[in-house]
Write a protein that holds these residues in place. Structure first.
Motif, mmCIF file in Angstrom:
data_model
loop_
_atom_site.group_PDB
_atom_site.id
_atom_site.type_symbol
_atom_site.label_atom_id
_atom_site.label_comp_id
_atom_site.label_asym_id
_atom_site.label_seq_id
_atom_site.Cartn_x
_atom_site.Cartn_y
_atom_site.Cartn_z
ATOM 1 N N VAL A 50 0.878 -1.170 0.000
ATOM 2 C CA VAL A 50 0.000 0.000 0.000
ATOM 3 C C VAL A 50 0.912 1.214 0.000
ATOM 4 N N GLY A 51 0.642 2.174 -0.862
ATOM 5 C CA GLY A 51 1.499 3.352 -0.828
ATOM 6 C C GLY A 51 1.410 4.169 -2.084
ATOM 7 N N PRO A 52 2.308 5.147 -2.178
ATOM 8 C CA PRO A 52 2.329 5.994 -3.365
ATOM 9 C C PRO A 52 2.950 5.272 -4.557
ATOM 10 N N ALA B 81 -1.788 7.129 -1.726
ATOM 11 C CA ALA B 81 -0.593 7.929 -1.461
ATOM 12 C C ALA B 81 -0.682 8.765 -0.196
ATOM 13 N N GLU B 82 -1.876 9.144 0.187
ATOM 14 C CA GLU B 82 -2.024 10.229 1.169
ATOM 15 C C GLU B 82 -2.119 9.777 2.617
ATOM 16 N N HIS B 83 -2.249 8.480 2.833
ATOM 17 C CA HIS B 83 -2.616 8.069 4.187
ATOM 18 C C HIS B 83 -1.576 7.134 4.797
ATOM 19 N N GLY B 84 -0.320 7.437 4.564
ATOM 20 C CA GLY B 84 0.759 6.559 4.992
ATOM 21 C C GLY B 84 0.803 6.286 6.484
ATOM 22 N N ASP B 85 0.259 7.214 7.289
ATOM 23 C CA ASP B 85 0.339 6.996 8.734
ATOM 24 C C ASP B 85 -0.997 6.623 9.357
ATOM 25 N N HIS B 86 -1.921 6.199 8.522
ATOM 26 C CA HIS B 86 -3.239 5.827 9.012
ATOM 27 C C HIS B 86 -3.319 4.300 9.028
ATOM 28 N N SER B 87 -2.783 3.710 10.099
ATOM 29 C CA SER B 87 -2.557 2.264 10.101
ATOM 30 C C SER B 87 -3.857 1.459 9.996
ATOM 31 N N TYR B 88 -4.924 1.958 10.607
ATOM 32 C CA TYR B 88 -6.185 1.206 10.533
ATOM 33 C C TYR B 88 -6.692 1.147 9.093
ATOM 34 N N ARG B 89 -6.598 2.281 8.400
ATOM 35 C CA ARG B 89 -7.037 2.329 7.005
ATOM 36 C C ARG B 89 -6.220 1.357 6.151
ATOM 37 N N ILE B 90 -4.905 1.378 6.353
ATOM 38 C CA ILE B 90 -4.043 0.496 5.563
ATOM 39 C C ILE B 90 -4.383 -0.965 5.827
ATOM 40 N N ALA B 91 -4.581 -1.278 7.114
ATOM 41 C CA ALA B 91 -4.930 -2.657 7.472
ATOM 42 C C ALA B 91 -6.280 -3.045 6.869
ATOM 43 N N ALA B 92 -7.231 -2.117 6.898
ATOM 44 C CA ALA B 92 -8.563 -2.415 6.356
ATOM 45 C C ALA B 92 -8.490 -2.655 4.847
ATOM 46 N N LEU B 93 -7.694 -1.839 4.156
ATOM 47 C CA LEU B 93 -7.525 -2.016 2.705
ATOM 48 C C LEU B 93 -6.890 -3.372 2.408
ATOM 49 N N LEU B 94 -5.829 -3.693 3.161
ATOM 50 C CA LEU B 94 -5.143 -4.970 2.958
ATOM 51 C C LEU B 94 -6.094 -6.137 3.226
ATOM 52 N N ALA B 95 -6.828 -6.052 4.327
ATOM 53 C CA ALA B 95 -7.743 -7.142 4.692
ATOM 54 C C ALA B 95 -8.767 -7.352 3.579
ATOM 55 N N GLU B 96 -9.216 -6.260 2.993
ATOM 56 C CA GLU B 96 -10.219 -6.331 1.939
ATOM 57 C C GLU B 96 -9.676 -7.037 0.699
ATOM 58 N N VAL B 97 -8.420 -6.767 0.368
ATOM 59 C CA VAL B 97 -7.803 -7.428 -0.787
ATOM 60 C C VAL B 97 -7.498 -8.893 -0.471
#
Lengths: 275, 333
Positions: free
Chosen positions: A60-62, A86-102
């Motif tokens: 996940v990232g830019p 790209a914009e949410h590099g320090d939003h760990s819950y969002r990143i985890a939620a995106l990863l979990a969804e994939v």
């Protein structure tokens, strides 16, 4: 067996970190696969070579993060998925939620990740993914073996199917745990010795596709509320207070040690008569 | 209702870890001038130890101590602690949940963050109130930079604190909080996710954890092998400290990776850091440059480590370190 490797692209650890206009200066910096994720990736590739497995790396990232996936492809992963966010590099819950969804529809047997990323350093995302997917985990693995209870010589395992037998580093001690797959395992240093990509590997990787996924589509699928605002916010970014060279102690070794101990006692750093 | 804070307490052997007392100090500071309760969660298998530790927690300011006891908590595991902690959170609805940034705490906090959809600020080293908002400072890039963060949104807020950076809570001599009886947790919201601990091999020769040690003696390539590290261990033992290493020493196989200090490896902030035969690569400096006092011993007078050392000794560690150990021994007699 299907293995997912969670990867993050980070600054090379030999890079200096400079701050410009309240942001980390990325211009001219060398980026690498987070060193801990390299151990995770290497472990996945070894399992693939030994037992056969499909290895999928996700980041996940830019935009620049795709370079890390390209390196993964050169090393021999089967599929690369890039979640463009790209914009949410320090939003760990969002990143985890995106990863979990994939990850969810891919139904992996094993998710490998680094113990933490050498930039933000929280070690949070992989375990948040484990919680969101309700999977057990073993963190800081220094040795990983997969197999049935019989193959792993575990007599009293209450689970059938494939298990992970993990030696994990717990503040220097080694704890051996058994978890049933599917599970999340995070990699500690010493798990393996990561390989370098070969030239033919790099050439081949150039032709391979990277699958792109987007938060708009993923978060809609998850039917989650808006995750655009972070749960924690950075209010300041600053360099460490500079340290300057102190005193060089003179004389021979014996004089130097005497001076040192005297100074340390004087400064109350070694105050006790003993311990 | 006042502010409620939940501390994830932690035993090492039969005693409370210092970082737990530091967390209680953070809780006391968070409560300052506000009414509220501090609750602790403690897991373990030895009932007598748990009862003693509960008293100790109460003496250090805990108003309630919740205890999960049983063989399943030997050794303590994030996965087995999670259900009872979630039950307590459901009951108390704490504003803050604080754990040490230890092996245990750093596994628990992310799972709690995901389950509760809570903000999590990891590995904090200080906090301050600014314009009515609490700000928490933490190192990033292993200390090559620092950031200050605030919570945004509803509680609970999750914090892990880096050992050695907050003062442990002080105990008022005249206050005897003997009335706090540990609450043994019998029911929990859900069964833990499956995991079994088969075996634990204790490999740390000293009982002092590297990240918690007040004194660290670290070796680099200059230590030349495991024998060099024996000299460093002797000095560390004499100082009551722990041994660490640079990446070069670990890569060369002189010592275990668990001792590595740097951007990969551990970040340490002891009172005294003695770098022996370490040149001072950027990635190593990131992991130790916030130590209070740094001593460098190196044969190379141009080694970068000298540029951040408070005391520099240009010399052979094989000569200097045994001398230091001997001098200290004499001093301690």
């Amino acid at each position: 067996m299907k293995i997912i490797v969670l990867m993050k692209q980070t600054f090379d650890t030999e890079e200096k970190v400079e701050i410009t206009n309240g942001m980390i200066e990325e211009h001219g910096a060398k980026f690498v696969i987070n060193p801990y994720d390299e151990y995770a990736l290497e472990e996945a590739l070894r399992i693939k070579e030994q037992n056969g497995a499909e290895v999928i790396a996700i980041t996940v990232g830019p935009e620049r993060s795709s370079v890390a996936l390209r390196t993964g492809l050169a090393l021999g992963i089967d599929q690369a998925i890039m979640i463009c966010d790209a914009e949410h590099g320090d939003h760990s819950y969002r990143i985890a939620a995106l990863l979990a969804e994939v990850i969810k529809p891919l139904k992996p047997d094993l998710i490998l990740a680094g113990l933490f990323a050498v930039d933000s350093g929280s070690g949070s995302v992989a375990l948040q993914v484990a919680q969101l997917l309700q999977l057990p985990h073993a963190s800081a693995a220094v040795k990983l073996r997969l197999g049935t209870a019989e193959e792993l010589l575990i007599e009293d395992a209450p689970w059938s199917g494939t298990l992970a037998l993990v030696d994990r580093d717990v503040e220097g001690d080694v704890e051996t745990v058994v978890i049933p797959l599917p599970a999340v395992v995070t990699a500690q240093q010493g798990l393996n010795d990561p390989r370098y990509p070969s030239l033919p590997g790099i050439m081949k990787a150039k032709k391979k596709a990277i699958i792109e996924r987007y938060p708009s589509e993923l978060l809609a699928e998850a039917n989650q509320d808006d995750l655009s605002s972070s749960l924690t916010v950075r209010t300041a970014l600053f360099p460490p207070s500079p340290r300057s060279a102190g005193k060089r102690l003179s004389g021979d070794a014996s004089q130097q040690t005497k001076q040192l101990l005297h100074s340390l006692i004087e400064a109350n750093i070694i105050q006790r008569g003993g311990n | 209702m006042g502010t409620s804070i939940l501390i994830i307490a932690e035993l090492k052997g039969s005693t409370l870890r210092r970082v737990t007392l530091e967390a209680l100090g953070v809780a006391a500071a968070l409560l300052l001038e506000r009414s509220g309760d501090i609750a602790c969660f403690l897991a373990g298998s030895n009932k007598a130890d748990l009862e003693l530790a509960s008293k100790e927690l109460a003496r250090h300011g805990a108003h309630h101590v919740y205890v999960a006891s049983g063989e399943a908590h030997q050794p303590i595991q994030a996965l087995t602690s999670l259900p009872p902690i979630l039950s307590i959170i459901q009951e108390l609805k704490p504003q803050y949940i604080i754990a040490g940034h230890t092996a245990y705490g750093r596994e628990l906090a992310p799972r709690l963050a995901a389950e509760l959809k809570a903000g999590y600020i990891a590995d904090i080293i200080s906090m301050e109130e600014f314009e009515g908002q609490l700000q928490f400072t933490r190192p990033i890039y292993a200390g090559k930079a620092f950031e200050t963060r605030t919570f945004h949104g509803t509680s609970p807020h999750l914090l892990t604190i880096r050992p050695n950076n907050f003062a442990p809570v002080s105990v008022a001599d005249d206050v005897e909080q003997a009335n706090v009886e540990p609450i043994f947790i019998t029911e929990q919201a859900a069964a833990p996710l499956p995991s079994i601990v088969k075996n634990v091999v204790q490999r740390m020769s000293s009982s002092i954890d590297l990240t918690e040690a007040e004194i660290v003696v670290a070796g680099g390539r200059g230590a030349r092998g495991s024998d060099g590290f024996k000299l460093l261990q002797a000095l560390a033992d004499e100082l009551g400290g722990a041994v660490g290493a640079s990446r070069a020493a670990c890569d060369a196989g002189y010592c275990d990776y668990s001792l590595q200090i740097g951007q990969t490896g551990k970040v340490v902030t002891p009172q005294l850091y003695i770098a022996c035969g370490i040149s001072g690569a950027i990635q190593h400096l990131a992991g130790m440059s916030q130590s209070r006092t740094i001593v460098a011993i190196n044969k190379d007078p141009d080694a970068p480590i000298f540029s951040i050392a408070d005391y520099g000794i240009v010399g052979d560690l094989f000569e200097v370190v045994p001398l230091l150990t001997a001098e200290l021994k004499a001093l301690h007699q």
